[in-house]
Scaffold this motif. Sequence first.
Motif, PDB file in Angstrom:
ATOM      1  N   ALA A 154      -1.259  -3.895   2.106  1.00 31.37           N
ATOM      2  CA  ALA A 154      -1.189  -3.980   0.651  1.00 31.37           C
ATOM      3  C   ALA A 154      -2.348  -3.232  -0.007  1.00 31.37           C
ATOM      4  CB  ALA A 154      -1.187  -5.450   0.222  1.00 31.37           C
ATOM      5  N   LEU A 155      -3.552  -3.355   0.541  1.00 30.93           N
ATOM      6  CA  LEU A 155      -4.727  -2.749  -0.085  1.00 30.93           C
ATOM      7  C   LEU A 155      -4.649  -1.223  -0.147  1.00 30.93           C
ATOM      8  CD1 LEU A 155      -7.594  -4.952   1.409  1.00 30.93           C
ATOM      9  CD2 LEU A 155      -6.766  -4.924  -0.949  1.00 30.93           C
ATOM     10  N   PHE A 156      -3.986  -0.610   0.818  1.00 29.74           N
ATOM     11  CA  PHE A 156      -3.932   0.855   0.852  1.00 29.74           C
ATOM     12  C   PHE A 156      -3.215   1.434  -0.364  1.00 29.74           C
ATOM     13  CE2 PHE A 156      -5.449   0.913   5.194  1.00 29.74           C
ATOM     14  CZ  PHE A 156      -6.077   2.142   5.278  1.00 29.74           C
ATOM     15  N   PHE A 157      -2.294   0.691  -0.965  1.00 31.30           N
ATOM     16  CA  PHE A 157      -1.614   1.217  -2.148  1.00 31.30           C
ATOM     17  C   PHE A 157      -2.593   1.435  -3.296  1.00 31.30           C
ATOM     18  CE2 PHE A 157       2.130  -0.728  -0.024  1.00 31.30           C
ATOM     19  CZ  PHE A 157       2.915   0.414   0.041  1.00 31.30           C
ATOM     20  N   GLY A 158      -3.653   0.634  -3.330  1.00 33.68           N
ATOM     21  CA  GLY A 158      -4.679   0.861  -4.339  1.00 33.68           C
ATOM     22  C   GLY A 158      -5.381   2.197  -4.146  1.00 33.68           C
ATOM     23  N   TYR A 203      -3.992   5.011  -3.260  1.00 35.05           N
ATOM     24  CA  TYR A 203      -3.222   6.104  -3.840  1.00 35.05           C
ATOM     25  C   TYR A 203      -3.542   6.302  -5.320  1.00 35.05           C
ATOM     26  CZ  TYR A 203      -0.325   5.727   0.387  1.00 35.05           C
ATOM     27  OH  TYR A 203       0.114   5.692   1.679  1.00 35.05           O
ATOM     28  N   LEU A 204      -3.956   5.218  -5.983  1.00 34.93           N
ATOM     29  CA  LEU A 204      -4.272   5.307  -7.413  1.00 34.93           C
ATOM     30  C   LEU A 204      -5.539   6.120  -7.674  1.00 34.93           C
ATOM     31  CD1 LEU A 204      -3.507   1.595  -8.375  1.00 34.93           C
ATOM     32  CD2 LEU A 204      -2.271   3.606  -9.223  1.00 34.93           C
ATOM     33  N   VAL A 205      -6.407   6.207  -6.685  1.00 36.68           N
ATOM     34  CA  VAL A 205      -7.685   6.900  -6.898  1.00 36.68           C
ATOM     35  C   VAL A 205      -7.798   8.191  -6.094  1.00 36.68           C
ATOM     36  CG1 VAL A 205      -8.857   4.744  -7.478  1.00 36.68           C
ATOM     37  CG2 VAL A 205      -8.825   5.508  -5.089  1.00 36.68           C
ATOM     38  N   ALA A 206      -6.785   8.522  -5.281  1.00 30.41           N
ATOM     39  CA  ALA A 206      -6.837   9.762  -4.494  1.00 30.41           C
ATOM     40  C   ALA A 206      -6.837  10.966  -5.434  1.00 30.41           C
ATOM     41  CB  ALA A 206      -5.648   9.832  -3.542  1.00 30.41           C
ATOM     42  N   SER A 249      -7.436  14.341  -4.446  1.00 34.06           N
ATOM     43  CA  SER A 249      -7.224  15.644  -3.808  1.00 34.06           C
ATOM     44  C   SER A 249      -6.185  15.494  -2.711  1.00 34.06           C
ATOM     45  CB  SER A 249      -8.533  16.166  -3.208  1.00 34.06           C
ATOM     46  OG  SER A 249      -8.949  15.350  -2.125  1.00 34.06           O
ATOM     47  N   LEU A 250      -5.651  16.626  -2.271  1.00 32.74           N
ATOM     48  CA  LEU A 250      -4.666  16.607  -1.202  1.00 32.74           C
ATOM     49  C   LEU A 250      -5.282  16.042   0.081  1.00 32.74           C
ATOM     50  CD1 LEU A 250      -1.784  17.367  -0.322  1.00 32.74           C
ATOM     51  CD2 LEU A 250      -2.662  19.628   0.313  1.00 32.74           C
ATOM     52  N   LEU A 251      -6.546  16.372   0.334  1.00 35.47           N
ATOM     53  CA  LEU A 251      -7.213  15.887   1.543  1.00 35.47           C
ATOM     54  C   LEU A 251      -7.377  14.372   1.509  1.00 35.47           C
ATOM     55  CD1 LEU A 251      -8.691  16.351   4.202  1.00 35.47           C
ATOM     56  CD2 LEU A 251     -10.797  16.738   2.880  1.00 35.47           C
ATOM     57  N   SER A 252      -7.835  13.823   0.385  1.00 37.39           N
ATOM     58  CA  SER A 252      -8.026  12.377   0.308  1.00 37.39           C
ATOM     59  C   SER A 252      -6.695  11.645   0.408  1.00 37.39           C
ATOM     60  CB  SER A 252      -8.736  11.999  -0.994  1.00 37.39           C
ATOM     61  OG  SER A 252      -7.980  12.387  -2.123  1.00 37.39           O
ATOM     62  N   PHE A 253      -5.643  12.213  -0.199  1.00 39.89           N
ATOM     63  CA  PHE A 253      -4.327  11.601  -0.084  1.00 39.89           C
ATOM     64  C   PHE A 253      -3.858  11.638   1.363  1.00 39.89           C
ATOM     65  CE2 PHE A 253       0.245  11.750   0.237  1.00 39.89           C
ATOM     66  CZ  PHE A 253       0.645  10.701  -0.588  1.00 39.89           C
ATOM     67  N   CYS A 254      -4.084  12.757   2.030  1.00 37.20           N
ATOM     68  CA  CYS A 254      -3.667  12.900   3.434  1.00 37.20           C
ATOM     69  C   CYS A 254      -4.345  11.846   4.303  1.00 37.20           C
ATOM     70  CB  CYS A 254      -4.015  14.306   3.924  1.00 37.20           C
ATOM     71  SG  CYS A 254      -3.608  14.604   5.661  1.00 37.20           S
ATOM     72  N   ILE A 255      -5.638  11.632   4.086  1.00 40.14           N
ATOM     73  CA  ILE A 255      -6.372  10.634   4.870  1.00 40.14           C
ATOM     74  C   ILE A 255      -5.821   9.237   4.618  1.00 40.14           C
ATOM     75  CG2 ILE A 255      -8.618   9.523   5.166  1.00 40.14           C
ATOM     76  CD1 ILE A 255      -9.887  12.273   4.547  1.00 40.14           C
ATOM     77  N   ALA A 294       7.664   9.262 -15.914  1.00 35.85           N
ATOM     78  CA  ALA A 294       6.966  10.397 -15.284  1.00 35.85           C
ATOM     79  C   ALA A 294       5.567   9.992 -14.820  1.00 35.85           C
ATOM     80  CB  ALA A 294       6.888  11.587 -16.239  1.00 35.85           C
ATOM     81  N   SER A 295       5.410   8.715 -14.450  1.00 36.16           N
ATOM     82  CA  SER A 295       4.106   8.195 -14.043  1.00 36.16           C
ATOM     83  C   SER A 295       4.126   7.787 -12.579  1.00 36.16           C
ATOM     84  CB  SER A 295       3.725   6.993 -14.911  1.00 36.16           C
ATOM     85  OG  SER A 295       2.549   6.377 -14.419  1.00 36.16           O
ATOM     86  N   TYR A 296       3.413   8.531 -11.761  1.00 34.01           N
ATOM     87  CA  TYR A 296       3.281   8.153 -10.358  1.00 34.01           C
ATOM     88  C   TYR A 296       2.376   6.937 -10.209  1.00 34.01           C
ATOM     89  CZ  TYR A 296       5.425  12.647  -9.153  1.00 34.01           C
ATOM     90  OH  TYR A 296       6.298  13.708  -9.025  1.00 34.01           O
ATOM     91  N   ASP A 297       1.340   6.838 -11.057  1.00 32.20           N
ATOM     92  CA  ASP A 297       0.408   5.714 -10.954  1.00 32.20           C
ATOM     93  C   ASP A 297       1.111   4.378 -11.166  1.00 32.20           C
ATOM     94  OD1 ASP A 297      -1.668   7.389 -10.417  1.00 32.20           O
ATOM     95  OD2 ASP A 297      -2.593   7.270 -12.403  1.00 32.20           O
ATOM     96  N   LEU A 298       2.076   4.334 -12.070  1.00 30.90           N
ATOM     97  CA  LEU A 298       2.809   3.091 -12.298  1.00 30.90           C
ATOM     98  C   LEU A 298       3.585   2.691 -11.045  1.00 30.90           C
ATOM     99  CD1 LEU A 298       3.808   0.820 -14.107  1.00 30.90           C
ATOM    100  CD2 LEU A 298       5.607   2.359 -14.956  1.00 30.90           C
ATOM    101  N   ILE A 299       4.151   3.667 -10.368  1.00 29.71           N
ATOM    102  CA  ILE A 299       4.905   3.378  -9.143  1.00 29.71           C
ATOM    103  C   ILE A 299       3.964   2.894  -8.045  1.00 29.71           C
ATOM    104  CG2 ILE A 299       6.438   4.354  -7.396  1.00 29.71           C
ATOM    105  CD1 ILE A 299       7.344   6.367  -9.552  1.00 29.71           C
ATOM    106  N   PHE A 300       2.773   3.512  -7.939  1.00 26.56           N
ATOM    107  CA  PHE A 300       1.797   3.046  -6.952  1.00 26.56           C
ATOM    108  C   PHE A 300       1.371   1.605  -7.255  1.00 26.56           C
ATOM    109  CE2 PHE A 300       0.313   7.713  -6.562  1.00 26.56           C
ATOM    110  CZ  PHE A 300       1.341   7.992  -5.688  1.00 26.56           C
ATOM    111  N   LEU A 301       1.226   1.280  -8.528  1.00 21.51           N
ATOM    112  CA  LEU A 301       0.834  -0.080  -8.912  1.00 21.51           C
ATOM    113  C   LEU A 301       1.923  -1.083  -8.554  1.00 21.51           C
ATOM    114  CD1 LEU A 301      -1.164  -1.982 -10.318  1.00 21.51           C
ATOM    115  CD2 LEU A 301      -0.049  -1.412 -12.496  1.00 21.51           C
ATOM    116  N   ILE A 302       3.171  -0.712  -8.764  1.00 17.33           N
ATOM    117  CA  ILE A 302       4.288  -1.589  -8.394  1.00 17.33           C
ATOM    118  C   ILE A 302       4.272  -1.847  -6.888  1.00 17.33           C
ATOM    119  CG2 ILE A 302       6.806  -1.702  -8.210  1.00 17.33           C
ATOM    120  CD1 ILE A 302       6.908  -0.263 -10.928  1.00 17.33           C
TER     121      ILE A 302
END
Length: 411
Positions: free
Chosen positions: A86-90, A92-95, A97-103, A162-170
């Motif tokens: 569950a914590l990892f979804f948080g 995605y809200l702060v990633a 760069s492509l590298l940080s998202f990849c990690i 058109a909000s990815y952050d809202l989907i990550f929060l859900i």
Amino acid sequence: MTTERLWNSNYLKAWTANFMLYFSFMVVTPLFPLYLSEVFGATKDETGMVLSGYALTALLIRPFSGFLVDSFPRKLVLLVCYGLFALFFGGYLVAGSLLSFCILRTLHGAPFGATTVANSTIAIDVLPSSRRAEGIGYYGLSNNLGTAIAPTVGMLIYQWTASYDLIFLISLLTAGLGFGINSTLKLKPRPIEKEELKKEHNIFHKVHFSLFTFHFSLSLDRFLLLKGWPEALCIVGYSFSYGVVSTYIAIYAKQELGITTGTGLFFTLLCVGLISSRLVGARGLRKGRITENATSGVIISFVGYLVFAAFHNAWGFYGAAFIVGLGNGHMFPAFQTMFINLAPNSQRGTANSTLYTAWETGVGFGIILGGILAEYFSYGTAFWMGWLGNVAGVVLFFAYARRHFLANRLR
């Protein structure tokens, strides 16, 4: 004779928490190729490499998670893994760069892989033995419903906001709810069986280490159900197809078919097929028709992926979704029952982890090769390659795996 209760409170909790697990995971998954392309400018092969990371870590953790589930209190293992998931979804809200998202995406695969093994093993534990095969079939509905409903919800939210952050929060909130449900499980203390040292010296089954006066014995059977290798290879072939299709479905529909609002309908039809076949298949599993269900499933899925690869239009797109759903709904619970029936009770977690390890292996290869083929050839080429992977699994099932199961099953 009184029929033992299938839908007991612990089973319902594990079922619901598993739905939340897959819903939170899948509400974002089909959107990731669009997200990486629009936010970070990633190419198709870069997208494949980034998104395959989770499958790699899930693959690596699965055998160890089976060992942990069989060796330690299962509820404790489940809650630790589910909480991390569950914590990892948080993240995605702060990633940024492509590298940080990849990690983040790569690391996220570890708690996902461990949680699916732990949750499904507990669900099997709390089922009455007389209805275990049937319960496995119904339990799979939680995967299927989450996998099918979540992409529809995700695509609708994206179209409206058109909000990815809202989907990550859900995703974060849904996974947190699943963790809360599992925290209320009331399980009986389970004696942890210590592995007895076996006398065999087969190098493929045991690796022995000796250091001064200390002696250790590590059995590969504690991590993978070696007896189930033919069935596992079949699953790799089937999940390879699913990895290609499920990952690139949204961007393929938008860029090549001009379908911008219909991806949700694709997963809805997939869900309808899955539910229909699960309900029918559960009755067959209750009557012991395990290989019959598996046979029907692999044939129907084979046809579904062929339709998807051959017909690049709306009819092929939506028709394949329903057909693949029908096939997978028959096939997956039958194979899971096969793995459980090949293993002693003390290796129930290992049997589950082997099934999921095989699934993630195929999905990972499908994501990577699908992205490379789409980048240098076309999505059509990628989908044909996915179908060929399915063909390999079907051939192995009929040539060897079906007979192997019948000859080696324990119950």
